[in-house]
Write an enzyme that holds these catalytic residues in place. Sequence first.
Site, short mmCIF file in Angstrom:
data_model
loop_
_atom_site.label_atom_id
_atom_site.label_comp_id
_atom_site.label_asym_id
_atom_site.label_seq_id
_atom_site.Cartn_x
_atom_site.Cartn_y
_atom_site.Cartn_z
N ILE A 292 0.90 -1.16 0.00
CA ILE A 292 0.00 0.00 0.00
C ILE A 292 0.94 1.20 0.00
O ILE A 292 1.86 1.28 0.81
CB ILE A 292 -0.96 0.01 1.22
CG1 ILE A 292 -1.65 1.38 1.37
CG2 ILE A 292 -0.30 -0.35 2.52
CD1 ILE A 292 -2.80 1.39 2.41
N SER A 293 0.75 2.12 -0.96
CA SER A 293 1.71 3.20 -1.15
C SER A 293 1.76 4.12 0.06
O SER A 293 0.81 4.23 0.84
CB SER A 293 1.34 4.02 -2.38
OG SER A 293 1.24 3.18 -3.51
#
Length: 524
Positions: free
Chosen positions: A51-52
């Site tokens: 997840i960025s």
Amino acid sequence: MVEVQLAGRGIRDRRVLDAMAEVPRERFVESGFEEFAYEDCALPIANAQTISQPYIVALMSEADELKPADKVLEVGTGSGYAAAVASRLAGTVHTVERHGHLARIAAKRLAALGYDNCIVHTGDGTRGLPQEAPFDAILVAAGGPTVPDVLKAQLAVGGRLVMPVGDLEGEQSLLRVTRLSETQYAEETFGAVRFVPLIGQHGWAEDGTRSASNHVPGRTRFRSLPEMIGAAIEPLPDFEDPTFGRFLDRFAQSRVVLLGEATHGTSEFYQARAAITRHLIEKHGFKIVAVEADWPDAAAVDRYVRQRTSRGTRERPFERFPTWMWRNKDVAAFVEWMRKHNDAKTASERAGFYGLDIYNLRSSIAAVLAYLNEVDPDAAAVARERYGCLTPWQREPSTYGRAVLTEGYRKCEAEILRQCQDILKKELDYAANDPDSFLDAAQNARLITAAERYYRIMYYGGAESWNLRDTHMFETLGHILDAQGPRSKAVVWAHNSHIGVNRLANLTPHRRPILTPLCGGVCW
Ligand code: SAM
């Protein structure tokens, strides 16, 4: 997160900041990672994806200039978080994920939050979604070799596409492509980023090579981790081999050589590290071996190897360490070698053994008191009183943080700091006859100050206690180098998390290995 990581770093679009504040990031991280959800970093999710980082999601959303009526395509749903943020900024979001498992979980999360303008698709997003095109905005959340023409063709005129582009082994550039007309596109860059690979027909192939449809001659192909390690390592010659020394001569001029390790090492590793260190001491004038161990324990070894008189504390050094750290035969053999090496040398030529770490509060207190008893008994009485504040916690210092919540213990910090300052102020008097013993006492007093703070903030958890420990190690190394003069040179033995290159370490930006700056770029 919004104020410090986003607005503080230049995200200006109020709508983006509000959307980032609205979407509960903890609902998109893997179970067990909730407490890290608002850390300034990417986090692992299933299928070896991420997840960025919040900042990157905000930067991409801002760069794509999402508007309330926009129809958006996102490639790389991952956790669904960036799609959720986009859904707060745009009319409709179609998001495509190649891993069915991730797509299913993301769809569930988005539905549970009621973000029903977000539609999750499973498939190869490098092909876009021709049936839904054209899009006002496209976000590609994985790094590809080039911007796929198929995606550009699915932009409406005036539409924007934001995507990381570049070789996989290094950083990518975050690009924005704006469609100006049927045939014209403009391109801008938004700095360096590091993304997981975009794998598909118009991205990278599964094995890391370029997809046939997308081959650009001259660009390096993606290499696997074992291939990259294979390309970077140099085999260490046998210790007896004459090339062993030559191999190390490149470090002769370095002031600090950092010998890192990932697991605290095997016997073979300990032997290799000792052999490297012996060579640097014998042939290149290194006189400091500074290790990730507590100062008072290492000081006992130092007294042995430099044949200095012992202050006679009752504690046996390294008692609290496991055998796979310092209490083992390989370290003992190295210590014996140091003593023998020093035997024929004058006191100032001898190589010493020092500890950089923070933990042995009890022995440090005992060492300061023993030193003051000898050089200044009145000062020893004052010190005993001041350190008394910590006495109940010496055996279990990790519980000290809780005690500080009560009024009675709040004063410890000031008293301990004053004690350290008093010793340092007396340097001229105390150090005149025996600078080594003064350095020992001063370092122990510094350790007590740092440890008091460390245990206090450790109680609350988080990155600050880690940084305090690394700062203490860095400053201790600085004090040892200073004490030995401008030409002194040190070999440091520590875990990579303390001496590795932060850029390459998988740590949050708050947790920085900070010894690296000392080595002037010649680290190992
Ligand atoms: N936006 C995501 C989030 O907020 O959690 C993070 C995306 S993660 C950095 C990149 C994702 O792109 C991974 O989940 C990966 O599986 C996906 N991906 C890579 N190549 C893809 C492709 N050709 N089509 C669709 N998804 C792809």
